[in-house]
Scaffold this motif. Structure first.
Motif, mmCIF file in Angstrom:
data_model
loop_
_atom_site.group_PDB
_atom_site.id
_atom_site.type_symbol
_atom_site.label_atom_id
_atom_site.label_comp_id
_atom_site.label_asym_id
_atom_site.label_seq_id
_atom_site.Cartn_x
_atom_site.Cartn_y
_atom_site.Cartn_z
ATOM 1 N N LEU A 3 30.767 -37.941 25.620
ATOM 2 C CA LEU A 3 32.035 -37.365 25.696
ATOM 3 C C LEU A 3 33.281 -38.220 25.144
ATOM 4 O O LEU A 3 34.056 -37.902 24.350
ATOM 5 C CB LEU A 3 32.337 -36.631 27.079
ATOM 6 N N MET A 4 33.092 -39.324 25.667
ATOM 7 C CA MET A 4 34.241 -40.386 25.342
ATOM 8 C C MET A 4 34.216 -40.743 23.656
ATOM 9 O O MET A 4 35.330 -40.906 23.376
ATOM 10 C CB MET A 4 34.249 -41.731 26.289
ATOM 11 N N GLU A 5 33.116 -40.939 23.131
ATOM 12 C CA GLU A 5 32.933 -41.331 21.935
ATOM 13 C C GLU A 5 33.749 -39.976 21.078
ATOM 14 O O GLU A 5 34.174 -40.173 20.062
ATOM 15 C CB GLU A 5 31.436 -41.344 21.580
ATOM 16 N N ILE A 6 33.407 -38.777 21.340
ATOM 17 C CA ILE A 6 33.324 -37.551 20.832
ATOM 18 C C ILE A 6 35.034 -37.682 20.863
ATOM 19 O O ILE A 6 35.897 -37.210 19.891
ATOM 20 C CB ILE A 6 33.074 -36.249 21.451
ATOM 21 N N LEU A 7 35.810 -37.904 22.133
ATOM 22 C CA LEU A 7 37.219 -37.521 22.138
ATOM 23 C C LEU A 7 37.943 -38.753 21.318
ATOM 24 O O LEU A 7 39.017 -38.933 21.068
ATOM 25 C CB LEU A 7 37.556 -37.837 23.867
ATOM 26 N N GLY A 8 37.111 -39.805 21.394
ATOM 27 C CA GLY A 8 37.652 -40.970 20.429
ATOM 28 C C GLY A 8 37.889 -40.883 19.288
ATOM 29 O O GLY A 8 38.783 -41.496 18.454
ATOM 30 N N LEU A 35 35.223 -31.969 16.381
ATOM 31 C CA LEU A 35 34.226 -30.933 16.297
ATOM 32 C C LEU A 35 33.205 -31.738 15.288
ATOM 33 O O LEU A 35 31.926 -31.652 15.483
ATOM 34 C CB LEU A 35 34.685 -29.665 15.526
ATOM 35 N N LEU A 36 33.504 -32.408 14.268
ATOM 36 C CA LEU A 36 32.655 -33.114 13.533
ATOM 37 C C LEU A 36 32.060 -34.236 14.158
ATOM 38 O O LEU A 36 30.500 -34.420 13.932
ATOM 39 C CB LEU A 36 33.347 -33.604 12.318
ATOM 40 N N LYS A 37 32.592 -35.063 15.090
ATOM 41 C CA LYS A 37 31.855 -35.974 15.794
ATOM 42 C C LYS A 37 30.947 -35.384 16.710
ATOM 43 O O LYS A 37 29.790 -36.245 16.851
ATOM 44 C CB LYS A 37 32.879 -36.955 16.578
ATOM 45 N N ALA A 38 31.129 -34.338 17.315
ATOM 46 C CA ALA A 38 30.405 -33.702 18.442
ATOM 47 C C ALA A 38 29.100 -33.224 17.734
ATOM 48 O O ALA A 38 28.065 -33.745 17.880
ATOM 49 C CB ALA A 38 30.929 -32.529 18.953
ATOM 50 N N ALA A 39 29.166 -32.886 16.338
ATOM 51 C CA ALA A 39 27.975 -32.439 15.540
ATOM 52 C C ALA A 39 27.471 -33.603 14.940
ATOM 53 O O ALA A 39 26.083 -33.732 15.114
ATOM 54 C CB ALA A 39 28.506 -31.587 14.075
ATOM 55 N N GLU A 40 28.122 -34.669 14.745
ATOM 56 C CA GLU A 40 27.099 -35.780 14.238
ATOM 57 C C GLU A 40 26.535 -36.258 15.259
ATOM 58 O O GLU A 40 24.973 -37.059 15.219
ATOM 59 C CB GLU A 40 27.988 -37.034 13.953
ATOM 60 N N LEU A 41 26.698 -36.139 16.551
ATOM 61 C CA LEU A 41 26.052 -36.909 17.907
ATOM 62 C C LEU A 41 25.093 -35.746 18.307
ATOM 63 O O LEU A 41 24.466 -36.027 19.302
ATOM 64 C CB LEU A 41 27.179 -37.271 18.809
ATOM 65 N N GLY A 42 24.944 -34.860 17.527
ATOM 66 C CA GLY A 42 24.058 -33.551 18.048
ATOM 67 C C GLY A 42 24.532 -32.691 18.931
ATOM 68 O O GLY A 42 23.836 -31.728 19.655
ATOM 69 N N ALA A 43 25.685 -32.601 19.350
ATOM 70 C CA ALA A 43 26.354 -31.595 20.305
ATOM 71 C C ALA A 43 26.824 -30.414 19.703
ATOM 72 O O ALA A 43 27.085 -30.607 18.316
ATOM 73 C CB ALA A 43 27.510 -32.185 21.230
#
Length: 178
Positions: A27-32, A117-125
């Motif tokens: 979550l922190m990586e996504i928000l970052g 949104l894009l970071k979440a998708a990259e991380l599989g979320a």
């Protein structure tokens, strides 16, 4: 995964797997990722309020319209997005720099949301962006000050099934080169 693959993978998910939770570090990586988004004169006015605990999640869920409240069942986190008013799009004296005024805060926040949104998708979320919500109830639920405009709520979690992607408009319909 390249950017094209990430954009293809990202879809609006409305059925989340309640048995899979997004780890706090993820979550922190996504928000970052949102902090890397460009903004008007580098004003960085976008704000993110993440409801990660079950209690906070339910408080935010109650602020959504009935259909959205149902769509987020099983998601891990609800992120309320907002921005500081009267900064992006304004000069140092507080006057709008152009006719859009606070529209720039909305624009900048949209860019930041896209990075989320894009970071979440990259991380599989997976994610769902929602605009049907009660802004004042969200303000109270998340402790958002009056100096900020409440925008959207983003659900994060893991999909149960692959959502169908609606057809996209042809480029000739949305692009004009002159």
């Amino acid at each position: 995964m390249g950017l094209d693959e990430i954009m293809e993978r990202r879809a609006s998910v409305r059925r989340f797997d309640a048995s899979r939770k997004i780890p706090h570090g993820t979550l922190m990586e996504i928000l970052g990722a949102a902090s890397l988004a460009p903004s008007w004169k580098n004003s960085q006015t976008a704000r993110y309020y993440a409801a990660e605990s079950a209690e906070a999640f339910e408080r935010v869920r109650q602020c959504l319209g009935p259909r959205n409240a149902q769509n987020v069942e099983g998601a891990s986190v609800l992120i309320v997005t907002a921005f500081e008013k009267n900064v992006a799009g304004f000069d140092k004296e507080g006057r709008p720099d152009n006719e859009l005024g606070n529209g720039w805060g909305i624009y900048d926040s949209g860019i930041g949301n896209s990075f989320v949104l894009l970071k979440a998708a990259e991380l599989g979320a997976d994610s769902l962006v929602m605009g049907i919500r009660d802004a004042e109830a969200l303000r109270a639920a998340a402790g958002i000050p009056e100096s900020q405009e409440v925008l959207a709520v983003i659900a994060l979690g893991y999909r149960i099934t692959d959502p169908s992607r609606p057809p996209r408009k042809p480029l000739e319909e949305i692009i004009r080169i002159f």
